[in-house]
Scaffold this active site. Structure first.
Site, PDB file in Angstrom:
ATOM      1  N   CYS A 165      51.695  49.356  48.828  1.00 50.42           N
ATOM      2  CA  CYS A 165      51.766  50.432  47.841  1.00 50.42           C
ATOM      3  C   CYS A 165      50.673  50.209  46.794  1.00 50.42           C
ATOM      4  O   CYS A 165      50.033  49.158  46.757  1.00 50.42           O
ATOM      5  CB  CYS A 165      53.144  50.470  47.187  1.00 50.42           C
ATOM      6  N   LYS A 188      50.589  57.127  62.414  1.00 49.40           N
ATOM      7  CA  LYS A 188      49.644  58.167  62.818  1.00 49.40           C
ATOM      8  C   LYS A 188      49.557  58.266  64.343  1.00 49.40           C
ATOM      9  O   LYS A 188      49.561  59.366  64.890  1.00 49.40           O
ATOM     10  CB  LYS A 188      48.250  57.878  62.234  1.00 49.40           C
ATOM     11  N   GLU A 210      41.878  57.690  65.764  1.00 47.56           N
ATOM     12  CA  GLU A 210      40.936  56.914  64.949  1.00 47.56           C
ATOM     13  C   GLU A 210      39.711  57.745  64.571  1.00 47.56           C
ATOM     14  O   GLU A 210      38.565  57.285  64.680  1.00 47.56           O
ATOM     15  CB  GLU A 210      40.493  55.641  65.701  1.00 47.56           C
ATOM     16  N   CYS A 234      56.839  44.899  48.755  1.00 47.68           N
ATOM     17  CA  CYS A 234      57.968  45.336  47.927  1.00 47.68           C
ATOM     18  C   CYS A 234      58.890  46.339  48.600  1.00 47.68           C
ATOM     19  O   CYS A 234      59.930  46.679  48.046  1.00 47.68           O
ATOM     20  CB  CYS A 234      57.467  45.899  46.603  1.00 47.68           C
ATOM     21  N   GLY A 255      46.793  58.771  56.700  1.00 48.31           N
ATOM     22  CA  GLY A 255      47.638  57.799  56.005  1.00 48.31           C
ATOM     23  C   GLY A 255      47.077  56.403  56.206  1.00 48.31           C
ATOM     24  O   GLY A 255      45.997  56.233  56.785  1.00 48.31           O
ATOM     25  N   CYS A 264      51.002  46.956  44.719  1.00 41.66           N
ATOM     26  CA  CYS A 264      50.797  45.665  45.390  1.00 41.66           C
ATOM     27  C   CYS A 264      49.412  45.536  46.026  1.00 41.66           C
ATOM     28  O   CYS A 264      49.069  44.469  46.525  1.00 41.66           O
ATOM     29  CB  CYS A 264      51.871  45.456  46.454  1.00 41.66           C
ATOM     30  N   MET A 305      47.230  52.223  57.432  1.00 39.03           N
ATOM     31  CA  MET A 305      47.625  51.547  58.672  1.00 39.03           C
ATOM     32  C   MET A 305      49.147  51.422  58.702  1.00 39.03           C
ATOM     33  O   MET A 305      49.779  51.279  57.649  1.00 39.03           O
ATOM     34  CB  MET A 305      47.002  50.158  58.749  1.00 39.03           C
TER      35      MET A 305
END
Ligand code: ADP
Ligand code: ZN
Length: 197
Positions: free
Chosen positions: A180, A18, A86, A145, A12, A183, A14
């Site tokens: 997202c 995770k 990482e 958002c 996914g 954005c 940052m």
């Protein structure tokens, strides 16, 4: 019967959680009385050299390693569960390590960014996702958002990063944001994806 190994990849953007998930899985394995080793690339000096630390400050001990060879040399034969933070910063030999260990009956959990700030696949993550038995893809919240965010936005000198800016491995966290797709911003023309025939 020998235990059945498995590869779990947690991926996914940052801030997606995770590291929290990796730590949760490591603690769970410890409750199950399994032997666990947590590794992280030594390039990640984000908070603490020998700990995995999440953005909320949750921490767990981790062995810093500078290469997959060093990881192999520090991997104990008794370990039942390997947790690797990482994972995007390791080279592709991390895939061989994960497959070998899983074939030998170990559990291997790898957490990593699936995409870089250009939204392109990050290091060995595509191959790891392919080799995984289980994929946990998490989303952060877009800071612009408030909708779910799958991407990492990078800002350089107050402007969206240029596509050709070098990927800073670990930088000031304040220049990266979860965003997202609506954005997310990037300067420069998109690279043409290689065509598959
Ligand atoms: P990752 O390892 O994916 O970068 P961490 O596990 O270190 O993420 O941190 C996740 C935590 O960060 C969340 O549980 C939340 O408390 C916090 N957080 C900070 N900013 C955001 C954001 N934009 N979206 C979601 N969580 C955020
Ligand atoms: Zn958004």
């Amino acid at each position: 019967m020998k235990p059945l190994g498995q590869i779990t990849v947690v991926c996914g953007s940052m801030y997606a959680g995770k590291s929290e998930e990796l730590i949760r899985l490591a603690r769970r394995a410890l409750y199950a009385k399994k032997t666990v080793q947590v590794f992280k690339p030594s390039v990640d000096r984000r908070y603490d050299e020998t700990m995995v630390v999440t953005h909320m400050g949750v921490r767990h001990e981790a062995v810093p390693v500078s290469s997959v060879d060093e990881l192999r040399s520090k991997a104990s034969p008794d370990t039942q569960v390997f947790c690797i933070e990482e994972a995007q910063f390791f080279d592709s030999s991390i895939v061989d390590f994960a497959v070998e260990m899983a074939d030998a009956g170990k559990e291997v959990v790898l957490a990593g960014l699936d995409q870089d700030f250009r939204r392109e696949p990050f290091g060995p993550m595509p191959e790891l996702l392919c080799a995984a038995d289980e994929v946990i893809k998490l989303r952060a919240i877009c800071v612009k958002c408030g909708r779910p965010a799958s991407h990492t936005y990078r800002q350089v000198d107050g402007r969206p990063a240029h596509r050709d800016d070098p990927i800073v491995l670990i930088g000031a966290t304040d220049s990266y944001e979860a965003r997202c797709r609506a954005c997310h911003r990037l300067r420069g023309k998109p690279n043409k994806r290689p065509t598959t025939s």
